[in-house]
Design an enzyme around this catalytic site. Structure first.
Site, short mmCIF file in Angstrom:
data_model
loop_
_atom_site.label_atom_id
_atom_site.label_comp_id
_atom_site.label_asym_id
_atom_site.label_seq_id
_atom_site.Cartn_x
_atom_site.Cartn_y
_atom_site.Cartn_z
N TYR A 190 -15.79 -1.07 -1.33
CA TYR A 190 -15.08 -0.85 -2.60
C TYR A 190 -15.40 -2.01 -3.53
CZ TYR A 190 -12.16 2.73 -0.37
OH TYR A 190 -11.71 3.87 0.25
N GLU B 236 0.83 -1.22 0.00
CA GLU B 236 0.00 0.00 0.00
C GLU B 236 0.87 1.27 0.00
OE1 GLU B 236 -2.97 -0.91 -0.42
OE2 GLU B 236 -3.71 -2.34 1.05
C1 LIG Z 1 -9.45 3.06 -4.37
C2 LIG Z 1 -9.07 3.54 -3.01
C3 LIG Z 1 -8.81 2.63 -1.99
N1 LIG Z 1 -8.48 3.07 -0.76
C4 LIG Z 1 -8.16 2.10 0.31
C5 LIG Z 1 -9.09 0.97 0.50
C6 LIG Z 1 -8.18 -0.16 0.99
O1 LIG Z 1 -8.06 -0.02 2.40
C7 LIG Z 1 -6.84 0.15 0.34
C8 LIG Z 1 -6.53 -0.69 -0.89
O2 LIG Z 1 -6.37 -2.02 -0.51
P1 LIG Z 1 -6.03 -3.21 -1.54
O3 LIG Z 1 -4.94 -3.98 -0.86
O4 LIG Z 1 -5.61 -2.64 -2.85
O5 LIG Z 1 -7.27 -4.01 -1.64
O6 LIG Z 1 -6.92 1.51 -0.03
C9 LIG Z 1 -8.39 4.42 -0.49
O7 LIG Z 1 -8.09 4.81 0.63
N2 LIG Z 1 -8.65 5.32 -1.48
C10 LIG Z 1 -8.98 4.93 -2.73
O8 LIG Z 1 -9.22 5.80 -3.61
#
Ligand SMILES: Cc1cn([C@H]2C[C@H](O)[C@@H](COP(=O)(O)O)O2)c(=O)[nH]c1=O
Ligand SMILES: Nc1ncnc2c1ncn2[C@@H]1O[C@H](COP(=O)(O)OP(=O)(O)O)[C@@H](O)[C@H]1O
Length: 207
Positions: free
Chosen positions: A178, A83
């Site tokens: 999501y 992340e």
């Molecule tokens: C699109 C998007 C996602 N997020 C956050 C949501 C999840 O906690 C992570 C992504 O996790 P993954 O391992 O890719 O499934 O990010 C966000 O904060 N803002 C966004 O635009």
């Protein structure tokens, strides 16, 4: 700009297997490795987790600069980040410096936010990795099951297109979810009472 063959990237929408790949590579190495995740990412607590069940304990960071204190007096060759887009600080400056110091870097990150806009620091990073180290992953569209490159955020079952905070961690708040979406369905509202699909693997990735 010359690509650096010590930079490995796993990027794409949510559900595309980024964490899964990162964990697989981390577990394939025996020693001299360290793995970080953003402190803000409360999902999985101090573990990098994948939806396929994989998990590995990681060190939480708020700002990418904090990485240096964990590299002092320890023989590390491979550094892993999950992340990456959630980390504060000058991501590209620190990454360039770590590459100069000859570490191998393995990075998993979203490249686009819930509106489909690029995370600019990640876009810059992708350009620095050679094509053969760049793994652009795809998920399955939650509506039609076709390969999907977009992530949408749904609040109370409606598409969030209000420019709400860019970061909202997916940690089981019922009203915020999501979904991954294909080109055709990226602006489609949630289809309620849709039959739940079981996704067993996200092995759709192109260089
Ligand atoms: C699109 C998007 C996602 N997020 C956050 C949501 C999840 O906690 C992570 C992504 O996790 P993954 O391992 O890719 O499934 O990010 C966000 O904060 N803002 C966004 O635009
Ligand atoms: N819509 C989906 N598309 C693809 N895989 C999915 C989907 N929903 C759940 N999965 C499961 O999630 C796994 C990948 O999860 P994860 O590693 O957490 O991805 P990411 O880190 O990219 O969000 C897949 O191997 C599959 O088992």
């Amino acid at each position: 700009m010359k690509a650096n063959s010590n930079l490995y990237l796993y990027y794409g929408p949510m559900f595309s297997g980024k964490s899964k790949k990162l964990i697989e590579v981390y577990n394939s190495l025996k020693e001299k490795k360290i793995i970080f995740k953003p402190k803000i990412d409360t999902r999985g607590k101090n573990f990098v987790i994948s939806r396929d069940g994989g998990k590995v304990e990681a060190i939480p960071l708020k700002n990418i600069k904090e990485v240096y204190k964990y590299l002092e007096n320890i023989d590390i060759e491979d550094i892993f980040f999950d992340e990456m887009f959630m980390l504060e600080g000058d991501i590209n400056i620190v990454i360039d410096d770590l590459l100069l110091k000859n570490y191998r870097l393995h990075i998993a990150s979203l490249e686009k936010n819930y509106l489909g806009n690029d995370f600019l620091e990640i876009k810059k990073l992708i350009k620095k990795s050679p094509e053969y180290n760049r793994h652009h992953l795809f998920a399955r569209c939650h509506i039609c099951n076709m390969p999907s490159a977009w992530t949408v955020r749904l609040i109370n079952n409606h598409l969030d297109n209000d420019k709400s905070p860019e970061i909202i961690v997916d940690d089981q708040e019922d009203q915020i979810i999501y979904e991954s979406r294909c080109d055709e369905h990226r602006f489609t509202e949630k289809i309620l009472n849709q039959e739940v699909k079981i996704y067993e693997d996200s092995e759709i990735f192109y260089k």
